[in-house]
Scaffold this motif. Structure first.
Motif, PDB file in Angstrom:
ATOM      1  N   HIS A  81       0.834  -1.211   0.000  1.00  0.00           N
ATOM      2  CA  HIS A  81       0.000   0.000   0.000  1.00  0.00           C
ATOM      3  C   HIS A  81       0.869   1.262   0.000  1.00  0.00           C
ATOM      4  O   HIS A  81       0.569   2.226  -0.716  1.00  0.00           O
ATOM      5  CB  HIS A  81      -0.954   0.004   1.201  1.00  0.00           C
ATOM      6  N   LEU A  82       1.925   1.251   0.796  1.00  0.00           N
ATOM      7  CA  LEU A  82       2.836   2.402   0.810  1.00  0.00           C
ATOM      8  C   LEU A  82       3.508   2.584  -0.545  1.00  0.00           C
ATOM      9  O   LEU A  82       3.693   3.715  -1.011  1.00  0.00           O
ATOM     10  CB  LEU A  82       3.896   2.225   1.901  1.00  0.00           C
ATOM     11  N   ALA A  83       3.870   1.484  -1.186  1.00  0.00           N
ATOM     12  CA  ALA A  83       4.513   1.566  -2.499  1.00  0.00           C
ATOM     13  C   ALA A  83       3.556   2.158  -3.522  1.00  0.00           C
ATOM     14  O   ALA A  83       3.965   2.980  -4.359  1.00  0.00           O
ATOM     15  CB  ALA A  83       4.996   0.188  -2.938  1.00  0.00           C
ATOM     16  N   LYS A  84       2.308   1.768  -3.465  1.00  0.00           N
ATOM     17  CA  LYS A  84       1.312   2.320  -4.394  1.00  0.00           C
ATOM     18  C   LYS A  84       1.185   3.829  -4.186  1.00  0.00           C
ATOM     19  O   LYS A  84       1.168   4.597  -5.146  1.00  0.00           O
ATOM     20  CB  LYS A  84      -0.033   1.635  -4.182  1.00  0.00           C
ATOM     21  N   ASP A  85       1.111   4.245  -2.921  1.00  0.00           N
ATOM     22  CA  ASP A  85       1.054   5.679  -2.628  1.00  0.00           C
ATOM     23  C   ASP A  85       2.332   6.381  -3.068  1.00  0.00           C
ATOM     24  O   ASP A  85       2.293   7.501  -3.588  1.00  0.00           O
ATOM     25  CB  ASP A  85       0.827   5.909  -1.132  1.00  0.00           C
ATOM     26  N   GLY A  86       3.467   5.726  -2.869  1.00  0.00           N
ATOM     27  CA  GLY A  86       4.746   6.300  -3.286  1.00  0.00           C
ATOM     28  C   GLY A  86       4.824   6.494  -4.788  1.00  0.00           C
ATOM     29  O   GLY A  86       5.371   7.495  -5.271  1.00  0.00           O
ATOM     30  N   GLN A  87       4.279   5.559  -5.546  1.00  0.00           N
ATOM     31  CA  GLN A  87       4.249   5.704  -7.006  1.00  0.00           C
ATOM     32  C   GLN A  87       3.441   6.932  -7.407  1.00  0.00           C
ATOM     33  O   GLN A  87       3.822   7.668  -8.318  1.00  0.00           O
ATOM     34  CB  GLN A  87       3.660   4.450  -7.655  1.00  0.00           C
ATOM     35  N   GLU A  88       2.341   7.145  -6.718  1.00  0.00           N
ATOM     36  CA  GLU A  88       1.508   8.324  -7.006  1.00  0.00           C
ATOM     37  C   GLU A  88       2.258   9.613  -6.673  1.00  0.00           C
ATOM     38  O   GLU A  88       2.221  10.579  -7.428  1.00  0.00           O
ATOM     39  CB  GLU A  88       0.200   8.250  -6.221  1.00  0.00           C
ATOM     40  N   VAL A  89       2.962   9.625  -5.546  1.00  0.00           N
ATOM     41  CA  VAL A  89       3.744  10.808  -5.159  1.00  0.00           C
ATOM     42  C   VAL A  89       4.820  11.101  -6.206  1.00  0.00           C
ATOM     43  O   VAL A  89       4.966  12.237  -6.663  1.00  0.00           O
ATOM     44  CB  VAL A  89       4.379  10.617  -3.760  1.00  0.00           C
ATOM     45  N   ALA A  90       5.577  10.079  -6.604  1.00  0.00           N
ATOM     46  CA  ALA A  90       6.639  10.267  -7.601  1.00  0.00           C
ATOM     47  C   ALA A  90       6.060  10.749  -8.922  1.00  0.00           C
ATOM     48  O   ALA A  90       6.630  11.636  -9.574  1.00  0.00           O
ATOM     49  CB  ALA A  90       7.416   8.967  -7.798  1.00  0.00           C
ATOM     50  N   SER A  91       4.938  10.186  -9.317  1.00  0.00           N
ATOM     51  CA  SER A  91       4.298  10.591 -10.572  1.00  0.00           C
ATOM     52  C   SER A  91       3.863  12.057 -10.516  1.00  0.00           C
ATOM     53  O   SER A  91       4.082  12.815 -11.462  1.00  0.00           O
ATOM     54  CB  SER A  91       3.092   9.684 -10.834  1.00  0.00           C
ATOM     55  N   ARG A  92       3.296  12.459  -9.400  1.00  0.00           N
ATOM     56  CA  ARG A  92       2.847  13.851  -9.268  1.00  0.00           C
ATOM     57  C   ARG A  92       4.022  14.826  -9.219  1.00  0.00           C
ATOM     58  O   ARG A  92       3.945  15.924  -9.770  1.00  0.00           O
ATOM     59  CB  ARG A  92       1.967  14.012  -8.039  1.00  0.00           C
ATOM     60  N   LEU A  93       5.107  14.429  -8.569  1.00  0.00           N
ATOM     61  CA  LEU A  93       6.300  15.282  -8.555  1.00  0.00           C
ATOM     62  C   LEU A  93       6.832  15.472  -9.972  1.00  0.00           C
ATOM     63  O   LEU A  93       7.154  16.590 -10.382  1.00  0.00           O
ATOM     64  CB  LEU A  93       7.378  14.684  -7.657  1.00  0.00           C
ATOM     65  N   SER A  94       6.922  14.385 -10.723  1.00  0.00           N
ATOM     66  CA  SER A  94       7.421  14.458 -12.099  1.00  0.00           C
ATOM     67  C   SER A  94       6.498  15.304 -12.977  1.00  0.00           C
ATOM     68  O   SER A  94       6.968  16.113 -13.788  1.00  0.00           O
ATOM     69  CB  SER A  94       7.566  13.058 -12.698  1.00  0.00           C
TER      70      SER A  94
END
Length: 108
Positions: free
Chosen positions: A63-76
């Motif tokens: 679950h944390l990894a899924k949220d982390g992917q969203e964070v990285a995507s939004r930063l990019s």
């Protein structure tokens, strides 16, 4: 720029890279690798408890990894949006500052 705010695009990019590097580590090292066999632990009940804990921990990490992917995507995407806006505004300003009647007479 004395007022307003500034955006450090390099910092945003590094943050996205850092999140992606952590996600890579999470994908290559599973919590289930920590599970021991009851023979290794020496007690069936303790081995079962450790396995149960690792299974639940793995779900939390997913679950944390899924949220982390969203964070990285939004930063990019933020970096790309800022760059796009910056280029669009530069192009607009270049068009406003050009003289269509020749060079600037005040230069000479």
């Amino acid at each position: 720029m004395s007022e307003g705010f500034r955006v450090d695009l390099g910092a945003l990019e590094k943050a996205a890279e850092g999140v992606n590097a952590t996600l890579y580590d999470l994908n290559t090292k599973k919590v289930s690798d920590l599970d021991g066999h009851s023979g290794d632990i020496g007690h069936d009940g303790l081995a079962e408890t450790i396995t149960d804990f690792c299974d639940r921990w793995e779900l939390g990490i997913e679950h944390l990894a899924k949220d982390g992917q969203e964070v990285a995507s939004r930063l990019s995407r933020s970096v790309q949006n800022y760059l796009h806006l910056d280029n669009a505004l530069k192009g607009h300003m270049d068009g406003l500052l050009e003289r269509h009647s020749g060079g600037d007479p005040g230069v000479h």
